[in-house]
Design a protein around this motif. Structure first.
Motif, PDB file in Angstrom:
ATOM      1  N   SER A  18       0.819  -1.203   0.000  1.00 22.64           N
ATOM      2  CA  SER A  18       0.000   0.000   0.000  1.00 22.64           C
ATOM      3  C   SER A  18       0.856   1.258   0.000  1.00 22.64           C
ATOM      4  N   GLY A  19       0.618   2.142  -0.973  1.00 20.20           N
ATOM      5  CA  GLY A  19       1.371   3.377  -1.023  1.00 20.20           C
ATOM      6  C   GLY A  19       1.092   4.269   0.169  1.00 20.20           C
ATOM      7  N   THR A  20      -0.178   4.496   0.469  1.00 21.99           N
ATOM      8  CA  THR A  20      -0.545   5.373   1.573  1.00 21.99           C
ATOM      9  C   THR A  20      -0.001   4.872   2.899  1.00 21.99           C
ATOM     10  N   LEU A  21      -0.098   3.578   3.137  1.00 22.89           N
ATOM     11  CA  LEU A  21       0.413   3.025   4.391  1.00 22.89           C
ATOM     12  C   LEU A  21       1.938   3.012   4.415  1.00 22.89           C
ATOM     13  N   THR A  22       2.563   3.012   3.254  1.00 26.10           N
ATOM     14  CA  THR A  22       4.019   3.179   3.197  1.00 26.10           C
ATOM     15  C   THR A  22       4.402   4.517   3.796  1.00 26.10           C
ATOM     16  N   TYR A  23       3.708   5.557   3.350  1.00 25.83           N
ATOM     17  CA  TYR A  23       4.009   6.901   3.847  1.00 25.83           C
ATOM     18  C   TYR A  23       3.745   6.997   5.354  1.00 25.83           C
ATOM     19  N   GLN A  24       2.641   6.399   5.796  1.00 25.47           N
ATOM     20  CA  GLN A  24       2.323   6.457   7.223  1.00 25.47           C
ATOM     21  C   GLN A  24       3.389   5.756   8.047  1.00 25.47           C
ATOM     22  N   ALA A  25       3.853   4.603   7.566  1.00 28.32           N
ATOM     23  CA  ALA A  25       4.879   3.859   8.295  1.00 28.32           C
ATOM     24  C   ALA A  25       6.166   4.680   8.403  1.00 28.32           C
ATOM     25  N   LEU A  26       6.573   5.279   7.295  1.00 23.11           N
ATOM     26  CA  LEU A  26       7.776   6.111   7.307  1.00 23.11           C
ATOM     27  C   LEU A  26       7.625   7.260   8.306  1.00 23.11           C
ATOM     28  N   TYR A  27       6.500   7.942   8.217  1.00 24.51           N
ATOM     29  CA  TYR A  27       6.282   9.126   9.049  1.00 24.51           C
ATOM     30  C   TYR A  27       6.253   8.772  10.534  1.00 24.51           C
ATOM     31  N   GLU A  28       5.510   7.728  10.878  1.00 21.99           N
ATOM     32  CA  GLU A  28       5.371   7.396  12.294  1.00 21.99           C
ATOM     33  C   GLU A  28       6.693   6.922  12.895  1.00 21.99           C
ATOM     34  N   LEU A  29       7.465   6.140  12.148  1.00 21.24           N
ATOM     35  CA  LEU A  29       8.767   5.716  12.657  1.00 21.24           C
ATOM     36  C   LEU A  29       9.702   6.911  12.807  1.00 21.24           C
ATOM     37  N   SER A  30       9.704   7.785  11.801  1.00 23.65           N
ATOM     38  CA  SER A  30      10.587   8.952  11.845  1.00 23.65           C
ATOM     39  C   SER A  30      10.230   9.871  13.009  1.00 23.65           C
ATOM     40  N   GLN A  31       8.926  10.046  13.254  1.00 18.92           N
ATOM     41  CA  GLN A  31       8.497  10.907  14.353  1.00 18.92           C
ATOM     42  C   GLN A  31       8.961  10.381  15.703  1.00 18.92           C
TER      43      GLN A  31
END
Length: 294
Positions: A157-170
């Motif tokens: 999933s593209g959208t969940l890819t972005y969410q995973a990146l963002y949440e880990l980075s945060q």
């Protein structure tokens, strides 16, 4: 380290003179990716903000030594573009194009497998790949990725890819490489390809795997994890409430009979020793806890 691409990867953009190719190609270049050329038939000799444009991939490869291609062309041209890149010696092809007929996907996938064994296709209909701080090919925003590892991400999933990146980075947890494999029925690169690469990468210490309903790739990945993986895997499967027989977003996200359901995939992953989350945020939290416990 990173898997598939790094700071030395030289990239051409097929379709650089189009709106999407230009927008994302320049974003990739500005991120630090070595975007060395564009390719658009009939536009050879022009340039896009300093990036030279060639008529063919072969000409671009000879002039620049590129080994990767970013395919950002309309669906009716995508299959030919992918095959042209492979024939020109490109070894890593990222195709973001959606709405490519499944027959065309199956055709170029099998031709490449038969004739160009050294070439890997990522996609189609995927967000691409990012090795934070090193290389970004596709449509993922580099702003949400954090360099340094130790987590590798692979997602349908593209959208969940972005969410995973963002949440880990945060939460201060970096990534080695994030691979969006796309949700079409015939992906050029699958979960197992990425899991094997992460297992071999010394900088990747854990893997976040995001799947969704439809097909059997997650079950195959579970078997691979059980038999071959030594690194911990956290997973989330999207589509728990999806009704059978209805396509949900991606062309491959459809439950057929008793196959392809989120429940079946989650059970297979749990049986393989994977930590399975109930939602995307929990997946990130579980991964953060895992990294902090190492």
């Amino acid at each position: 380290m990173a898997i598939f691409v790094d700071e030395n990867t030289k990239v051409i953009v097929q379709g650089l003179t189009g709106s999407q190719g230009k927008f994302h190609g320049l974003r990739n270049r500005d991120y630090g990716t070595k975007v060395v050329a564009g390719v658009t038939p009939g536009k050879g000799g022009f340039d896009v903000e300093g990036i030279p444009v060639f008529d063919t991939v072969e000409e671009a490869v000879v002039a620049t030594g590129a080994t990767a291609s970013f395919v950002a062309v309309p669906p009716r041209f995508a299959s030919a573009a992918v095959l042209e890149a492979a024939a020109a010696g490109i070894t890593f092809i990222v195709c973001i194009t959606e709405f490519i007929p499944a027959r065309d996907e199956a055709m170029f996938y099998n031709i490449i497998k038969r004739d160009f064994g050294g070439t890997r296709v990522l996609g189609p209909n995927c967000p691409g790949i990012i090795s934070p701080g090193r290389c970004n090919i596709g449509i993922t925003s580099g702003d949400i990725a954090m360099p340094g590892g130790p987590v590798g991400i692979v997602s349908r999933s593209g959208t969940l890819t972005y969410q995973a990146l963002y949440e880990l980075s945060q939460k201060g947890v970096g990534q080695t490489t994030c691979v969006g494999i796309g949700g079409d029925p015939v992906p050029g690169t699958n979960f197992i390809d990425c899991l094997a690469a992460f297992e071999a990468d010394p900088e990747t210490k854990a893997i976040l795997m995001i799947g969704e309903i439809g097909g059997s790739e997650e079950e195959k990945a579970a078997e691979f994890i059980r038999d071959n993986m030594t690194k911990p895997v956290v997973s989330y499967i999207a589509g728990v409430t999806a009704p059978p027989g209805r396509k949900m977003g991606h062309a491959g996200a459809i439950i057929s009979g008793s196959q392809g359901s989120a429940k079946a995939k989650m059970e297979a992953l749990r049986d393989a020793g994977v930590t399975v989350a109930q939602n995307p945020t929990e997946a990130g939290e579980l991964m953060v806890d895992l990294i902090h416990s190492m």
